[in-house]
Design an enzyme around this catalytic site. Structure first.
Site, PDB file in Angstrom:
ATOM      1  N   GLY A 134     -40.807  16.451   0.043  1.00 27.25           N
ATOM      2  CA  GLY A 134     -40.168  16.688   1.331  1.00 27.25           C
ATOM      3  C   GLY A 134     -39.969  15.373   2.053  1.00 27.25           C
ATOM      4  N   GLY A 135     -39.113  15.373   3.050  1.00 20.29           N
ATOM      5  CA  GLY A 135     -38.839  14.159   3.818  1.00 20.29           C
ATOM      6  C   GLY A 135     -40.027  13.758   4.666  1.00 20.29           C
ATOM      7  N   ASP A 179     -48.351   8.028   0.474  1.00 18.40           N
ATOM      8  CA  ASP A 179     -49.120   7.189   1.392  1.00 18.40           C
ATOM      9  C   ASP A 179     -50.268   6.470   0.673  1.00 18.40           C
ATOM     10  OD1 ASP A 179     -47.477   7.950   3.427  1.00 18.40           O
ATOM     11  OD2 ASP A 179     -48.884   9.352   4.346  1.00 18.40           O
ATOM     12  N   SER A 202     -48.567  16.319   4.418  1.00 17.98           N
ATOM     13  CA  SER A 202     -49.992  15.956   4.445  1.00 17.98           C
ATOM     14  C   SER A 202     -50.867  17.091   4.974  1.00 17.98           C
ATOM     15  CB  SER A 202     -50.215  14.719   5.311  1.00 17.98           C
ATOM     16  OG  SER A 202     -49.442  13.654   4.828  1.00 17.98           O
ATOM     17  N   SER A 223     -42.339  13.240   7.701  1.00 19.12           N
ATOM     18  CA  SER A 223     -42.646  14.108   8.852  1.00 19.12           C
ATOM     19  C   SER A 223     -42.251  15.566   8.635  1.00 19.12           C
ATOM     20  CB  SER A 223     -42.006  13.590  10.147  1.00 19.12           C
ATOM     21  OG  SER A 223     -42.602  12.360  10.520  1.00 19.12           O
TER      22      SER A 223
END
Lengths: 177, 177, 177, 177
Positions: C10-11, C37, C17, C13
């Site tokens: 997914g993009g 990340d 997470s 934001s």
């Protein structure tokens, strides 16, 4: 006389944060700790890298604008008020203007009993710790190492080049009234 | 009348921090932000889980001791002094004692122009966000959701259950003088 | 058939997470979680903003160089090897090349049993969460929202616009064999 | 022969992380860095303090359960696979079982060219740095300082007691093929 505020001044990567945490551990009373990092964290994110805010140049230079200065001045008044209200407070700061920066703190802290501590570190060592930290702007340590101490008066100075944070903290704690 | 302080009160995981960052982004002036998290970070590490400090029970219950209370009171005085010195300040807090906690803030903030904001969130949703955050003590959201609002007076309330942080912030910003 | 790897795409934001942490909480077995990340955190600091590394443009655009790609490919092989060695692994990634990015993962994951999950979020909402997070490059959410899904095949898709992370995680967990 | 993997082993607070960041800075090629901290961060939050997971005793003792061991073994296989796929990888680990722990790595790394590095630090100094870090379980450094090196074979050893991270990293880098 009971020390009410401990002010540590030193350049970036000179080892202030480690000393602060050790001071909080070795001082028998609970002391609040605030510093330039927690102040910057309290600013709007958009002030980083903006006119009026705080800007980090590629060479490690830091420049701050008019909004930053105004909020910084109010923050200093707030720290003084906490101490006046009975909290014992440790502050770590970088005095970009040397004696002039100290004068701002002196004026705000007024008649509070302050222990002024200079934190020194050899430039090459501080620059190396900048690399070891991983998230620091390279070059800042070297640029700030001397200028932040110019004309500043201290009750004692510590040097982290060959002395561990905990030992520096114990030296400082021995001077706390 | 120019708003000088915005106080957000809400339970753990009700969404205060996200609203604060959005407020700092949408308000045209630069506002400083402080809160319960930055206060706890300013305490000696040894006060976490200790008598006199702050203790988190396995069920999410939080209890604070006499040292914590004294430093917290001084911290509140410091925030008020920052606002008196001209900084516009956003505070996010958890009022464990509801109206009694608000009274402490009222007394310290005195004649400053304050915007009181209640931040609500359905318990089940807040508990889910507690899981999504990964580093929260489970159960805290449910225990705090209602009690922190008991008897507290607000200028406005926002509810993050179905409303994004940014939209809540815009609603609050529209009320800032 | 026992699911061995869950891949979330997914993009920025879009809420990956939070879903990952909830998945780790709701799935009965312990799953390892890795993602874009943690991969970036494993790179040398100097690769951020450098040729060959990863660069974030002011408008939120991300570009990666040849060194980044080579290390990324090896990292994907490593994730696949962990799953082959018996660990159940959740990966969250951003597929900059859509179908092409998925193909890289497919090739590395080989005959492992993979659950492919698309994570969607309305652009305006994701952009707002970008602001609420405080440390995100603004504009990234909007630029990535659609392109990362182009031509990608999923076993299921979740949308965080109106659905909490925990609920999305429960939906995904129900499909884990 | 080209070094493909650098493994650093040392007790808690011996200074591994700082050396790793300096190694990534001084080595001309980009190296990925993984370690015990990033592994623990990849685990479900609920495995901290749980049976089967990883438990920190008040005296600094660490015990790990069967689930932790299984995931750790798979993680090691994954690191080896990344190196086999062409990434140069730095690993920092704590070998709780000394020689036995090294044997697990040896088996997984197979015929890869590995540089084995021991990271030492005087117990008193490491314990002081534990305090300076602020977020470490006190006592861990002392408990691990010697046991992690028992029977372990190294290509070189560094000692951070009186030597900065950057200098240790330069010493190690000089041995990288």
């Amino acid at each position: 006389m009971t020390t009410q505020v401990i002010v540590l001044n030193g350049g970036s990567s000179s080892g202030k944060s480690g000393i602060v945490r050790c001071l909080q551990a070795v001082l028998p009373d609970p002391w609040l700790a605030f510093g330039v990092d927690s102040f910057v964290a309290a600013l709007p994110a958009r002030m980083q890298g903006a006119d009026g805010g705080i800007t980090f140049a590629p060479d490690g230079g830091v420049s701050v604008g008019v909004d930053f200065r105004a909020l910084d001045a109010a923050w200093i008044e707030g720290i003084a008020a906490m101490a006046h209200a009975g909290a014992r407070v440790i502050v770590d700061d970088v005095f970009p203007g040397g004696a002039r920066s100290q004068q701002r703190w002196r004026k705000a802290l007024g008649d509070l009993a302050v222990l002024w501590v200079g934190v020194r570190c050899d430039i090459a060592v501080a620059a190396g710790r900048e690399v070891a930290c991983g998230d620091r702007v390279q070059g800042m340590a070297a640029l700030q190492a001397h200028v932040v101490h110019e004309g500043v008066g201290y009750d004692l100075e510590v040097d982290t080049t060959h002395t561990e944070s905990l030992v520096c903290a114990q030296t400082i704690a021995a001077r706390v009234g």
